[in-house]
Scaffold this motif. Sequence first.
Motif, PDB file in Angstrom:
ATOM      1  N   GLY A 176      -1.329  -1.892  -4.792  1.00  0.00           N
ATOM      2  CA  GLY A 176      -1.537  -3.034  -3.616  1.00  0.00           C
ATOM      3  C   GLY A 176      -2.999  -2.904  -3.329  1.00  0.00           C
ATOM      4  O   GLY A 176      -3.922  -2.912  -4.296  1.00  0.00           O
ATOM      5  N   ILE A 177      -3.260  -3.592  -2.233  1.00  0.00           N
ATOM      6  CA  ILE A 177      -4.430  -3.917  -1.733  1.00  0.00           C
ATOM      7  C   ILE A 177      -5.552  -2.732  -1.596  1.00  0.00           C
ATOM      8  O   ILE A 177      -6.900  -3.048  -1.953  1.00  0.00           O
ATOM      9  CB  ILE A 177      -4.724  -4.986  -0.640  1.00  0.00           C
ATOM     10  CG1 ILE A 177      -4.054  -4.010   0.709  1.00  0.00           C
ATOM     11  CG2 ILE A 177      -3.919  -6.179  -0.763  1.00  0.00           C
ATOM     12  CD1 ILE A 177      -4.312  -4.673   1.910  1.00  0.00           C
ATOM     13  N   TYR A 178      -5.206  -1.551  -1.499  1.00  0.00           N
ATOM     14  CA  TYR A 178      -5.930  -0.303  -1.491  1.00  0.00           C
ATOM     15  C   TYR A 178      -6.611  -0.290  -2.806  1.00  0.00           C
ATOM     16  O   TYR A 178      -7.485   0.566  -3.168  1.00  0.00           O
ATOM     17  CB  TYR A 178      -5.129   0.738  -0.982  1.00  0.00           C
ATOM     18  CG  TYR A 178      -3.723   0.773  -1.476  1.00  0.00           C
ATOM     19  CD1 TYR A 178      -3.314   1.318  -2.693  1.00  0.00           C
ATOM     20  CD2 TYR A 178      -2.331   0.227  -0.693  1.00  0.00           C
ATOM     21  CE1 TYR A 178      -2.020   1.282  -3.355  1.00  0.00           C
ATOM     22  CE2 TYR A 178      -1.267   0.252  -1.291  1.00  0.00           C
ATOM     23  CZ  TYR A 178      -0.960   0.539  -2.554  1.00  0.00           C
ATOM     24  OH  TYR A 178       0.384   0.660  -3.137  1.00  0.00           O
TER      25      TYR A 178
ATOM     26  N   LYS B  78       6.649  -2.399  -1.232  1.00  0.00           N
ATOM     27  CA  LYS B  78       5.656  -2.842   0.147  1.00  0.00           C
ATOM     28  C   LYS B  78       5.365  -1.241   0.441  1.00  0.00           C
ATOM     29  O   LYS B  78       6.295  -0.491   0.613  1.00  0.00           O
ATOM     30  CB  LYS B  78       6.285  -3.407   1.013  1.00  0.00           C
ATOM     31  CG  LYS B  78       5.573  -3.674   2.271  1.00  0.00           C
ATOM     32  CD  LYS B  78       6.400  -4.684   3.246  1.00  0.00           C
ATOM     33  CE  LYS B  78       7.237  -3.745   3.961  1.00  0.00           C
ATOM     34  NZ  LYS B  78       7.941  -4.673   5.181  1.00  0.00           N
ATOM     35  N   HIS B  79       4.209  -1.044   0.633  1.00  0.00           N
ATOM     36  CA  HIS B  79       3.801   0.373   1.479  1.00  0.00           C
ATOM     37  C   HIS B  79       3.922   0.062   2.825  1.00  0.00           C
ATOM     38  O   HIS B  79       3.820  -1.093   3.257  1.00  0.00           O
ATOM     39  CB  HIS B  79       2.533   1.053   0.801  1.00  0.00           C
ATOM     40  CG  HIS B  79       2.410   2.350   1.027  1.00  0.00           C
ATOM     41  ND1 HIS B  79       1.445   3.026   1.862  1.00  0.00           N
ATOM     42  CD2 HIS B  79       2.979   3.358   0.434  1.00  0.00           C
ATOM     43  CE1 HIS B  79       1.709   4.051   1.863  1.00  0.00           C
ATOM     44  NE2 HIS B  79       2.611   4.515   0.871  1.00  0.00           N
TER      45      HIS B  79
ATOM     46  N   PHE C  88       1.850  -5.203   2.854  1.00  0.00           N
ATOM     47  CA  PHE C  88       1.387  -6.043   1.964  1.00  0.00           C
ATOM     48  C   PHE C  88       2.203  -5.782   0.868  1.00  0.00           C
ATOM     49  O   PHE C  88       2.577  -4.944   0.386  1.00  0.00           O
ATOM     50  CB  PHE C  88       0.029  -5.836   1.171  1.00  0.00           C
ATOM     51  CG  PHE C  88      -0.581  -6.689   0.308  1.00  0.00           C
ATOM     52  CD1 PHE C  88      -0.925  -7.848   0.892  1.00  0.00           C
ATOM     53  CD2 PHE C  88      -0.498  -6.792  -1.183  1.00  0.00           C
ATOM     54  CE1 PHE C  88      -1.479  -8.724  -0.149  1.00  0.00           C
ATOM     55  CE2 PHE C  88      -0.701  -7.485  -2.085  1.00  0.00           C
ATOM     56  CZ  PHE C  88      -1.320  -8.578  -1.533  1.00  0.00           C
ATOM     57  N   ASN C  89       3.194  -7.220   0.516  1.00  0.00           N
ATOM     58  CA  ASN C  89       4.070  -7.192  -0.224  1.00  0.00           C
ATOM     59  C   ASN C  89       4.000  -7.434  -1.667  1.00  0.00           C
ATOM     60  O   ASN C  89       3.046  -8.484  -2.055  1.00  0.00           O
ATOM     61  CB  ASN C  89       5.049  -8.346   0.114  1.00  0.00           C
ATOM     62  CG  ASN C  89       5.731  -8.172   1.743  1.00  0.00           C
ATOM     63  OD1 ASN C  89       6.806  -7.394   1.767  1.00  0.00           O
ATOM     64  ND2 ASN C  89       4.941  -8.567   2.549  1.00  0.00           N
ATOM     65  N   MET C  90       4.428  -6.887  -2.826  1.00  0.00           N
ATOM     66  CA  MET C  90       4.298  -6.852  -4.083  1.00  0.00           C
ATOM     67  C   MET C  90       5.008  -7.450  -4.865  1.00  0.00           C
ATOM     68  O   MET C  90       5.533  -7.568  -5.823  1.00  0.00           O
ATOM     69  CB  MET C  90       4.014  -5.350  -4.613  1.00  0.00           C
ATOM     70  CG  MET C  90       2.627  -4.818  -4.239  1.00  0.00           C
ATOM     71  SD  MET C  90       1.160  -5.646  -4.564  1.00  0.00           S
ATOM     72  CE  MET C  90       1.054  -5.707  -6.249  1.00  0.00           C
ATOM     73  N   PHE C  91       6.065  -8.451  -3.923  1.00  0.00           N
ATOM     74  CA  PHE C  91       7.190  -9.372  -4.309  1.00  0.00           C
ATOM     75  C   PHE C  91       6.765 -10.615  -3.314  1.00  0.00           C
ATOM     76  O   PHE C  91       6.372 -10.442  -2.529  1.00  0.00           O
ATOM     77  CB  PHE C  91       8.413  -8.721  -4.182  1.00  0.00           C
ATOM     78  CG  PHE C  91       8.996  -8.372  -2.846  1.00  0.00           C
ATOM     79  CD1 PHE C  91       9.990  -9.051  -2.237  1.00  0.00           C
ATOM     80  CD2 PHE C  91       8.566  -7.306  -2.177  1.00  0.00           C
ATOM     81  CE1 PHE C  91      10.477  -8.900  -1.155  1.00  0.00           C
ATOM     82  CE2 PHE C  91       8.946  -6.961  -0.798  1.00  0.00           C
ATOM     83  CZ  PHE C  91      10.071  -7.820  -0.242  1.00  0.00           C
ATOM     84  N   ASP C  92       7.691 -11.721  -4.252  1.00  0.00           N
ATOM     85  CA  ASP C  92       7.581 -12.890  -3.381  1.00  0.00           C
ATOM     86  C   ASP C  92       8.489 -13.197  -2.362  1.00  0.00           C
ATOM     87  O   ASP C  92       9.422 -14.006  -2.202  1.00  0.00           O
ATOM     88  CB  ASP C  92       7.644 -13.955  -4.572  1.00  0.00           C
ATOM     89  CG  ASP C  92       7.197 -15.408  -3.865  1.00  0.00           C
ATOM     90  OD1 ASP C  92       6.429 -15.562  -3.277  1.00  0.00           O
ATOM     91  OD2 ASP C  92       7.652 -16.417  -4.366  1.00  0.00           O
ATOM     92  N   THR C  93       8.320 -12.360  -1.184  1.00  0.00           N
ATOM     93  CA  THR C  93       9.233 -12.463  -0.088  1.00  0.00           C
ATOM     94  C   THR C  93       9.026 -13.626   0.723  1.00  0.00           C
ATOM     95  O   THR C  93       7.928 -14.081   0.739  1.00  0.00           O
ATOM     96  CB  THR C  93       9.044 -11.327   0.984  1.00  0.00           C
ATOM     97  OG1 THR C  93       9.594 -11.343   2.143  1.00  0.00           O
ATOM     98  CG2 THR C  93       7.388 -11.250   1.291  1.00  0.00           C
ATOM     99  N   ARG C  94       9.987 -14.158   1.390  1.00  0.00           N
ATOM    100  CA  ARG C  94       9.826 -15.388   2.114  1.00  0.00           C
ATOM    101  C   ARG C  94       9.762 -14.960   3.660  1.00  0.00           C
ATOM    102  O   ARG C  94       9.768 -16.130   4.183  1.00  0.00           O
ATOM    103  CB  ARG C  94      11.316 -16.118   1.883  1.00  0.00           C
ATOM    104  CG  ARG C  94      11.570 -16.745   0.718  1.00  0.00           C
ATOM    105  CD  ARG C  94      12.837 -17.719   0.674  1.00  0.00           C
ATOM    106  NE  ARG C  94      12.929 -18.381  -0.639  1.00  0.00           N
ATOM    107  CZ  ARG C  94      13.631 -19.141  -1.174  1.00  0.00           C
ATOM    108  NH1 ARG C  94      14.742 -19.643  -0.107  1.00  0.00           N
ATOM    109  NH2 ARG C  94      13.719 -19.748  -1.948  1.00  0.00           N
TER     110      ARG C  94
ATOM    111  N   ILE D 190       1.145 -10.682  -2.511  1.00  0.00           N
ATOM    112  CA  ILE D 190       0.273 -10.873  -3.593  1.00  0.00           C
ATOM    113  C   ILE D 190       0.564 -12.268  -4.310  1.00  0.00           C
ATOM    114  O   ILE D 190      -0.459 -13.070  -4.733  1.00  0.00           O
ATOM    115  CB  ILE D 190       0.845  -9.976  -4.859  1.00  0.00           C
ATOM    116  CG1 ILE D 190      -0.132  -9.894  -5.987  1.00  0.00           C
ATOM    117  CG2 ILE D 190       2.283  -9.995  -5.151  1.00  0.00           C
ATOM    118  CD1 ILE D 190      -1.464  -9.632  -6.119  1.00  0.00           C
ATOM    119  N   SER D 191       1.756 -12.871  -4.003  1.00  0.00           N
ATOM    120  CA  SER D 191       1.936 -14.408  -4.239  1.00  0.00           C
ATOM    121  C   SER D 191       1.312 -15.267  -3.460  1.00  0.00           C
ATOM    122  O   SER D 191       1.482 -16.669  -3.365  1.00  0.00           O
ATOM    123  CB  SER D 191       3.278 -14.694  -4.598  1.00  0.00           C
ATOM    124  OG  SER D 191       4.030 -14.351  -3.269  1.00  0.00           O
TER     125      SER D 191
END
Length: 482
Positions: free
Chosen positions: A62-64, A130-131, A135-141, A147-148
């Motif tokens: 993730g962003i970390y 997601k931690h 921050f989401n590592m999938f394309d959540t709506r 990330i997207s």
Amino acid sequence: MTYSKKTVLAFCAGLGLALSVRAQEDNLHRRSAIYEAPKDAKVIEKLDRWQDQKFGMIIHWGIYAVPGIIESWSICSEDWIERDSTITYNDYKKWYWGQSKKFNPVNFNPEQWADAADAAGMRYLVFTTKHHDGFNMFDTRQSDFKISNGPFADDPRADVARYVFDAFRKKGFMIGAYFSKPDWHSEYYWWRKYATPTRNNNYDIRKNPWRWNKFKDFTYNQISELMHNYGSIDILWLDGGWVRPRETVNDEVLSWGAPIPEWSQDIDMPRIAAMAREAQPGILMVDRTVHGPYENYQTPEQRIPDEKIDNPWESCMTLGNAWSHVPGDKFKSTAKVIHSLVEIVAKGGSLLLGVGPKPDGTLSQEVIDRLKDIGKWMSENGEAIYNTRTVDHYSDENTYFTQNPKKKKTYAIVCLPENKTIPEVVTWTGNLPKKGSSMKLLQTGKNVKWEKEGNQVKIFLPASLQQNKDVPAIAFSYTREK
């Protein structure tokens, strides 16, 4: 994931952060003292299949990874966490969350990760969608914090979770989605009206039921996306065990030393589980430390239980000291990982080994090399690990025992000291071979001479092995005396 004092101090020093912890072992998820076996036949079947795998990979990314620090925890304001006194807390959170604008993994290579895991002999994956930082590592709506929706947005594989899952599925892995129940970026969990003093939600749910209901819907909708849009999922691995019904907080939970609010952080797991199992029949729910029908297996963290456990369980441990990528991290030796795996499996568990990709989307060569070395041993000795179950007398000093009931085979795995030559003779007490039966050395596939003296068996090893110093363990298969 959470951290011990040693880990936190080591990984935050580079940013001028010095995190310290209370004297208790702290901030590591412990195994629930209570286990409730599932009743759903499809869950039971999948749980049995999962117990055959024994060795998995958990990926924190993730962003970390951009500044190379531990994930999420530095933005939590509890008294065991300290930050640079010249930076205000709010400014620090803005800086941390601002790493999303720099996260551009242009070399994103989930196939490399899957190849490395496969080479290590791993058979299941848990990927952090997601931690706690939100921050989401999938394309959540449900959120733009993903990330997207940053520098990587225009890449055809910006929905990274999809491609991670696909890469590991192609290798035949069981697929797990890690998901943090707390979300420190969500206004419905950490309301910006108030300060954020602890890991818990920062407002009284009893006085603000509307806001908490919005968070429950937000969580349900995100998990629904994972369950419906990302192919077959075998495990929903839920972290953040403090988000739980208040009535499940018992003396065991209080002993962990984590802050507990007066209100219930109930996110309605029955509703989530019903949706997940309709979309993914038989999916394993792993609501960590919240004992009950939604913790299908237990997950002690960074530790191996002292004794054999009859319930399904997994020990989640890091290859280095950090769950995520931290430059300069020191990795465990091949022997250390294999010795841990052997002990865990003999005690009835599975090893979920943690690695963290670099911010560019690749694993470091050192991680790849270490996993390859582990896999060399597994390729020769995996028969003693995969598809096995425990025996009553599971160890004798440095020798551990497993069995494959379907093959009617028993396995003895002798863990050897690092950088020592293999001895001429190894012995163990108990779990004796059947009279007149053969004893096979898995490393060579050849039979070895053995003899019994009372309740002890003595194995004579071939001279060709005895000059080898890079063998972490030797394993034997045989038919056990009844």
